[in-house]
Design a protein around this motif. Structure first.
Motif, PDB file in Angstrom:
ATOM      1  N   HIS A 201      29.311 -18.496  12.890  1.00  0.00           N
ATOM      2  CA  HIS A 201      29.364 -18.815  11.456  1.00  0.00           C
ATOM      3  C   HIS A 201      30.822 -19.089  11.059  1.00  0.00           C
ATOM      4  N   PRO A 202      31.339 -20.264  11.387  1.00  0.00           N
ATOM      5  CA  PRO A 202      32.770 -20.560  11.191  1.00  0.00           C
ATOM      6  C   PRO A 202      33.232 -20.551   9.743  1.00  0.00           C
ATOM      7  N   ASP A 203      32.312 -20.624   8.783  1.00  0.00           N
ATOM      8  CA  ASP A 203      32.723 -20.595   7.381  1.00  0.00           C
ATOM      9  C   ASP A 203      32.792 -19.182   6.817  1.00  0.00           C
ATOM     10  N   VAL A 204      32.465 -18.197   7.639  1.00  0.00           N
ATOM     11  CA  VAL A 204      32.460 -16.803   7.192  1.00  0.00           C
ATOM     12  C   VAL A 204      33.777 -16.138   7.572  1.00  0.00           C
ATOM     13  N   ARG A 205      34.281 -15.276   6.691  1.00  0.00           N
ATOM     14  CA  ARG A 205      35.481 -14.496   6.981  1.00  0.00           C
ATOM     15  C   ARG A 205      35.134 -13.016   6.895  1.00  0.00           C
ATOM     16  N   PHE A 206      35.697 -12.229   7.802  1.00  0.00           N
ATOM     17  CA  PHE A 206      35.469 -10.787   7.830  1.00  0.00           C
ATOM     18  C   PHE A 206      36.764 -10.071   7.462  1.00  0.00           C
ATOM     19  N   PHE A 207      36.681  -9.169   6.504  1.00  0.00           N
ATOM     20  CA  PHE A 207      37.851  -8.390   6.088  1.00  0.00           C
ATOM     21  C   PHE A 207      37.515  -6.906   6.114  1.00  0.00           C
ATOM     22  N   GLU A 208      38.449  -6.100   6.589  1.00  0.00           N
ATOM     23  CA  GLU A 208      38.294  -4.654   6.450  1.00  0.00           C
ATOM     24  C   GLU A 208      39.132  -4.204   5.260  1.00  0.00           C
ATOM     25  N   ALA A 209      38.528  -3.372   4.438  1.00  0.00           N
ATOM     26  CA  ALA A 209      39.186  -2.947   3.194  1.00  0.00           C
ATOM     27  C   ALA A 209      40.212  -1.846   3.482  1.00  0.00           C
ATOM     28  N   VAL A 210      41.376  -2.233   3.928  1.00  0.00           N
ATOM     29  CA  VAL A 210      42.461  -1.281   4.195  1.00  0.00           C
ATOM     30  C   VAL A 210      43.558  -1.563   3.169  1.00  0.00           C
ATOM     31  N   TYR A 211      43.346  -1.059   1.983  1.00  0.00           N
ATOM     32  CA  TYR A 211      44.193  -1.426   0.848  1.00  0.00           C
ATOM     33  C   TYR A 211      45.679  -1.097   1.002  1.00  0.00           C
TER      34      TYR A 211
ATOM     35  N   GLY B 161      41.797 -12.868  -1.623  1.00  0.00           N
ATOM     36  CA  GLY B 161      41.523 -14.049  -2.446  1.00  0.00           C
ATOM     37  C   GLY B 161      42.311 -15.260  -1.995  1.00  0.00           C
ATOM     38  N   ASN B 162      43.567 -15.052  -1.588  1.00  0.00           N
ATOM     39  CA  ASN B 162      44.394 -16.168  -1.117  1.00  0.00           C
ATOM     40  C   ASN B 162      43.785 -16.827   0.115  1.00  0.00           C
ATOM     41  N   VAL B 163      43.226 -16.025   1.002  1.00  0.00           N
ATOM     42  CA  VAL B 163      42.600 -16.585   2.207  1.00  0.00           C
ATOM     43  C   VAL B 163      41.344 -17.361   1.833  1.00  0.00           C
ATOM     44  N   LEU B 164      40.497 -16.769   1.007  1.00  0.00           N
ATOM     45  CA  LEU B 164      39.213 -17.391   0.666  1.00  0.00           C
ATOM     46  C   LEU B 164      39.380 -18.638  -0.192  1.00  0.00           C
ATOM     47  N   GLU B 165      40.437 -18.693  -0.993  1.00  0.00           N
ATOM     48  CA  GLU B 165      40.661 -19.853  -1.853  1.00  0.00           C
ATOM     49  C   GLU B 165      41.450 -20.949  -1.154  1.00  0.00           C
ATOM     50  N   ASN B 166      41.928 -20.659   0.046  1.00  0.00           N
ATOM     51  CA  ASN B 166      42.736 -21.649   0.781  1.00  0.00           C
ATOM     52  C   ASN B 166      42.262 -21.739   2.232  1.00  0.00           C
ATOM     53  N   LEU B 167      40.986 -22.043   2.398  1.00  0.00           N
ATOM     54  CA  LEU B 167      40.401 -22.080   3.732  1.00  0.00           C
ATOM     55  C   LEU B 167      40.961 -23.192   4.600  1.00  0.00           C
TER      56      LEU B 167
ATOM     57  N   ASP C  80      44.259 -24.021   4.475  1.00  0.00           N
ATOM     58  CA  ASP C  80      45.698 -23.787   4.582  1.00  0.00           C
ATOM     59  C   ASP C  80      45.975 -23.087   5.913  1.00  0.00           C
ATOM     60  N   PRO C  81      46.690 -23.733   6.833  1.00  0.00           N
ATOM     61  CA  PRO C  81      46.934 -23.131   8.156  1.00  0.00           C
ATOM     62  C   PRO C  81      47.634 -21.780   8.086  1.00  0.00           C
ATOM     63  N   GLU C  82      48.580 -21.625   7.173  1.00  0.00           N
ATOM     64  CA  GLU C  82      49.321 -20.368   7.095  1.00  0.00           C
ATOM     65  C   GLU C  82      48.426 -19.224   6.648  1.00  0.00           C
ATOM     66  N   GLN C  83      47.566 -19.512   5.663  1.00  0.00           N
ATOM     67  CA  GLN C  83      46.643 -18.468   5.201  1.00  0.00           C
ATOM     68  C   GLN C  83      45.654 -18.081   6.296  1.00  0.00           C
ATOM     69  N   GLN C  84      45.216 -19.060   7.067  1.00  0.00           N
ATOM     70  CA  GLN C  84      44.262 -18.769   8.135  1.00  0.00           C
ATOM     71  C   GLN C  84      44.926 -18.058   9.312  1.00  0.00           C
ATOM     72  N   LYS C  85      46.221 -18.313   9.522  1.00  0.00           N
ATOM     73  CA  LYS C  85      46.962 -17.554  10.531  1.00  0.00           C
ATOM     74  C   LYS C  85      47.075 -16.086  10.097  1.00  0.00           C
ATOM     75  N   GLN C  86      47.307 -15.890   8.800  1.00  0.00           N
ATOM     76  CA  GLN C  86      47.369 -14.536   8.274  1.00  0.00           C
ATOM     77  C   GLN C  86      46.042 -13.822   8.484  1.00  0.00           C
ATOM     78  N   TYR C  87      44.961 -14.525   8.188  1.00  0.00           N
ATOM     79  CA  TYR C  87      43.627 -13.951   8.389  1.00  0.00           C
ATOM     80  C   TYR C  87      43.409 -13.601   9.862  1.00  0.00           C
ATOM     81  N   ALA C  88      43.812 -14.470  10.761  1.00  0.00           N
ATOM     82  CA  ALA C  88      43.642 -14.220  12.201  1.00  0.00           C
ATOM     83  C   ALA C  88      44.418 -12.980  12.631  1.00  0.00           C
ATOM     84  N   ARG C  89      45.601 -12.761  12.057  1.00  0.00           N
ATOM     85  CA  ARG C  89      46.378 -11.566  12.377  1.00  0.00           C
ATOM     86  C   ARG C  89      45.657 -10.305  11.910  1.00  0.00           C
TER      87      ARG C  89
END
Length: 224
Positions: A5-15, A180-186, A188-197
């Motif tokens: 599901h390439p359009d799905v993003r998984f986040f753990e809530a580690v505030y 929100g920055n990741v989900l609103e900028n799918l 954007d390479p930099e935001q997606q790199k952040q998500y991958a990290r």
């Protein structure tokens, strides 16, 4: 599942990791020429423990609810340690069990090539000890590794430099903005790199967490 599901993003809530003050800690740590170790403390006297003492089985304090100190509070200092220092080469856990079979208190030792990190965790008592990172001639002192309201950096001259910046009224604000920055900028390479990290960090933390839990024989019904 994510690959399917390439359009799905998984986040753990580690505030805490998304708080500006945590980023200040990470930035200051990057300027320190040497690290000699760290001690992180996350211990809270949760009200459910009184129910355990009364012979009850409250959620968060049982194997059936995947509870215990590691799962409830240990996750946060583990995330902080792996975010700041990377994945350790070895981890050990020494735990004290409570009546329900889960860990009530424990000490985690993370071994890195040149230093060790100790995590004190618990859900049966409070601790007001600060968390500390030890440099060569300097030190970072954090009032609470999960709240990060007061951070002091003692430099090589033993002068205290406050690292506090923005403290949001709602502690989840930084996390919401970051996700929100990741989900609103799918696109954007930099935001997606952040998500991958973040996703890789989650893998590393939970691999370590499962190893530590297995060391003390804690097994949940959902384990395979």
């Amino acid at each position: 599942l994510l690959a399917d599901h390439p359009d799905v993003r998984f986040f753990e809530a580690v505030y805490p990791l998304h708080m500006p003050n945590f980023e200040n800690v990470a930035a200051t740590l990057a300027t320190m020429p040497a690290i000699q170790g760290a001690t992180f403390v996350a211990m809270r006297d949760l009200p459910g423990y009184d129910q355990v003492l009364a012979g009850q089985q409250p959620d968060g304090f049982t194997l059936a609810s995947a509870g215990g100190a590691l799962q409830i509070v240990g996750l946060y200092p583990l995330y902080a340690a792996l975010r700041l220092f990377g994945r350790p080469k070895k981890g050990s856990y020494f735990a004290t069990a409570i009546q329900t079979g889960v860990d009530g208190l424990g000490a985690i030792f993370l071994e890195y090539p040149k230093f060790d990190v100790t995590l004190h965790i618990g859900i049966t008592t409070d601790s007001f000890m600060p968390s500390e990172i030890y440099g060569l001639h300097e030190k970072i002192v954090i009032d609470n590794i999960t709240e990060l309201k007061l951070i002091n950096h003692y430099d090589v001259d033993k002068q205290n430099n406050l690292l506090n910046t923005i403290t949001y009224a709602n502690r989840l604000t930084g996390e919401a903005l970051a996700i929100g920055n990741v989900l609103e900028n799918l696109n954007d390479p930099e935001q997606q790199k952040q998500y991958a990290r973040w996703l890789q960090l989650a893998r590393d933390v939970h691999t370590t967490l499962f190893h530590l839990r297995s060391m003390v024989g804690i097994k949940f019904p959902t384990d395979r």
